[in-house]
Design an enzyme around this catalytic site. Sequence first.
Site, PDB file in Angstrom:
ATOM      1  N   ASP A  39       0.884  -1.171   0.000  1.00  0.00           N
ATOM      2  CA  ASP A  39       0.000   0.000   0.000  1.00  0.00           C
ATOM      3  C   ASP A  39       0.915   1.213   0.000  1.00  0.00           C
ATOM      4  O   ASP A  39       1.645   1.444   0.968  1.00  0.00           O
ATOM      5  CB  ASP A  39      -0.879  -0.052   1.262  1.00  0.00           C
ATOM      6  CG  ASP A  39      -1.768   1.178   1.422  1.00  0.00           C
ATOM      7  OD1 ASP A  39      -1.589   2.151   0.658  1.00  0.00           O
ATOM      8  OD2 ASP A  39      -2.627   1.156   2.320  1.00  0.00           O
ATOM      9  N   TYR A  71       1.074  -0.458  14.823  1.00  0.00           N
ATOM     10  CA  TYR A  71       0.149  -0.564  13.709  1.00  0.00           C
ATOM     11  C   TYR A  71       0.504   0.428  12.614  1.00  0.00           C
ATOM     12  O   TYR A  71       0.658   1.613  12.868  1.00  0.00           O
ATOM     13  CB  TYR A  71      -1.284  -0.290  14.176  1.00  0.00           C
ATOM     14  CG  TYR A  71      -2.257  -0.357  13.036  1.00  0.00           C
ATOM     15  CD1 TYR A  71      -2.588  -1.585  12.469  1.00  0.00           C
ATOM     16  CD2 TYR A  71      -2.819   0.787  12.501  1.00  0.00           C
ATOM     17  CE1 TYR A  71      -3.464  -1.662  11.397  1.00  0.00           C
ATOM     18  CE2 TYR A  71      -3.706   0.715  11.434  1.00  0.00           C
ATOM     19  CZ  TYR A  71      -4.020  -0.509  10.901  1.00  0.00           C
ATOM     20  OH  TYR A  71      -4.890  -0.579   9.846  1.00  0.00           O
ATOM     21  N   LYS A 109      -2.893  -2.677   7.384  1.00  0.00           N
ATOM     22  CA  LYS A 109      -3.106  -4.121   7.383  1.00  0.00           C
ATOM     23  C   LYS A 109      -2.191  -4.811   6.377  1.00  0.00           C
ATOM     24  O   LYS A 109      -1.716  -4.205   5.425  1.00  0.00           O
ATOM     25  CB  LYS A 109      -4.582  -4.397   7.066  1.00  0.00           C
ATOM     26  CG  LYS A 109      -5.403  -4.608   8.332  1.00  0.00           C
ATOM     27  CD  LYS A 109      -4.850  -5.780   9.127  1.00  0.00           C
ATOM     28  CE  LYS A 109      -5.520  -5.931  10.467  1.00  0.00           C
ATOM     29  NZ  LYS A 109      -4.659  -6.596  11.453  1.00  0.00           N
TER      30      LYS A 109
HETATM   31  C1  F6R Z   1      -7.679  -0.717   7.733  1.00  0.00           C
HETATM   32  C2  F6R Z   1      -7.440   0.619   7.200  1.00  0.00           C
HETATM   33  C3  F6R Z   1      -8.383   1.700   7.538  1.00  0.00           C
HETATM   34  C4  F6R Z   1      -7.734   2.734   8.474  1.00  0.00           C
HETATM   35  C5  F6R Z   1      -8.735   3.833   8.872  1.00  0.00           C
HETATM   36  C6  F6R Z   1      -8.099   4.918   9.717  1.00  0.00           C
HETATM   37  O1  F6R Z   1      -6.700  -1.601   7.310  1.00  0.00           O
HETATM   38  O2  F6R Z   1      -6.489   0.862   6.491  1.00  0.00           O
HETATM   39  O3  F6R Z   1      -9.571   1.205   8.091  1.00  0.00           O
HETATM   40  O4  F6R Z   1      -7.228   2.092   9.615  1.00  0.00           O
HETATM   41  O5  F6R Z   1      -9.256   4.433   7.719  1.00  0.00           O
HETATM   42  O6  F6R Z   1      -6.983   5.393   9.033  1.00  0.00           O
HETATM   43  P1  F6R Z   1      -6.035   6.549   9.542  1.00  0.00           P
HETATM   44  O7  F6R Z   1      -5.636   6.230  10.955  1.00  0.00           O
HETATM   45  O8  F6R Z   1      -4.903   6.505   8.579  1.00  0.00           O
HETATM   46  O9  F6R Z   1      -6.847   7.819   9.480  1.00  0.00           O
HETATM   47 MG    MG Z   2      -4.100   1.861   3.240  1.00  0.00          MG
HETATM   48 MG    MG Z   3      -4.901  -2.123   1.952  1.00  0.00          MG
END
Ligand code: F6R
Ligand code: MG
Ligand code: MG
Length: 364
Positions: free
Chosen positions: A11, A228, A231
């Site tokens: 990603d 974290y 994913k």
């Molecule tokens: C799950 C994922 C999304 C983010 C969520 C919050 O794998 O990528 O659900 O965790 O959109 O993202 P941030 O913390 O980057 O605003």
């Molecule tokens: Mg992402």
């Molecule tokens: Mg992804």
Amino acid sequence: MPQTLSVIKADIGGWVGHSAMHPEILAYGNEALAQAVQAGLLIDGQAHACGDDLFLIMSHDRGQDSEAVHKFAWETFSSGTEIAKRLGLYGAGQDLLADAFSGNIRGMGPGSAEMEIAERPSEPVIVFMGDKTSAGAFNLPLYKMFADPFNTSGLVLAEALHQGFAFEVHDLRENTKIVLQAPEELYDLLIFIGSPGRFAIKRVVARATGEVAAVSSTDKLSSIAGRYVGKDDPTVIVRCQGNFPAVGEVLEPFATAWLVEGFMRGSHYGPWMPTSEAQARPGRFDGPPRVVALGFQLADGKLGLSRDLFDDPSFDNARAEANQVTDYLRKHGPFEPHRLPLDELEYTTMPAVASKLQARWIGI
Ligand code: F6R
Ligand code: MG
Ligand code: MG
């Protein structure tokens, strides 16, 4: 000459938020691959997307763990990150956890699955791509493909499959591996792979011939980064037909929308929805998690046209099931078992809240 199939994915920025891949990034990936083919590094290559992840699907004759191929993937992700930054994409370069390439892409953030094969006269292969879920999510589908006769009738009916398959399982916490034989050791196998957060099937081998049947990416971003960062969004390569399950047996596990961990903030259980590549754009609650199946007929290492195998009405019920299960699970809001157990949450306020309120807890 043995050939190697390498799928390396990352990603490097989402469009919009974490939902999808910008067409410019995908076009850049395909251009970089075409140049690598022209330069003689690769036999063939295609870029594909599942959600916000870029998957480089490559065939070459440089073997697994080729420094040149891994370096190419790393550089493609790095240059793609520059485009992502220019476009203001979300989380640009998020999976690139190292400052510079150092010999092998494993442990640097991107996920990889590689297999070396002697191409058969006709070599049908399926590359599965996941989004909004973790390494280990393919445990259940791989088990069904290669060990469950209720899924794969070939295990009962076809001489070539009747001896069963060997499963190489990785303990992602201890960094160890074991090989277990199906069917004799099924119950031993299941005690491990039934906990996909810790144990992941890395490789499956046909016992009759010793040929590799499937390889998955088991790279765990949170273990690499120590926190974290997104994913894992795993991939798996599966060979089909002949000594392996038929294409329909390989796809059959996805007729059910199994629960996987991931979904919003990587911190929920949700149903894994099989979709076409075009529909692999998680929207509702950043999900539900998606899985795409691309079919290839290799010809002298050339990938040829890919077939989008879940672009098929026979998976409509699985998609409807995923929507129904999502409706039901979402009603639980911040409660388990929709929310992951405390020690598996990818995002948590617990340490901060617990320390703030520490003095207010009194004995009972
Ligand atoms: C799950 C994922 C999304 C983010 C969520 C919050 O794998 O990528 O659900 O965790 O959109 O993202 P941030 O913390 O980057 O605003
Ligand atoms: Mg992402
Ligand atoms: Mg992804």
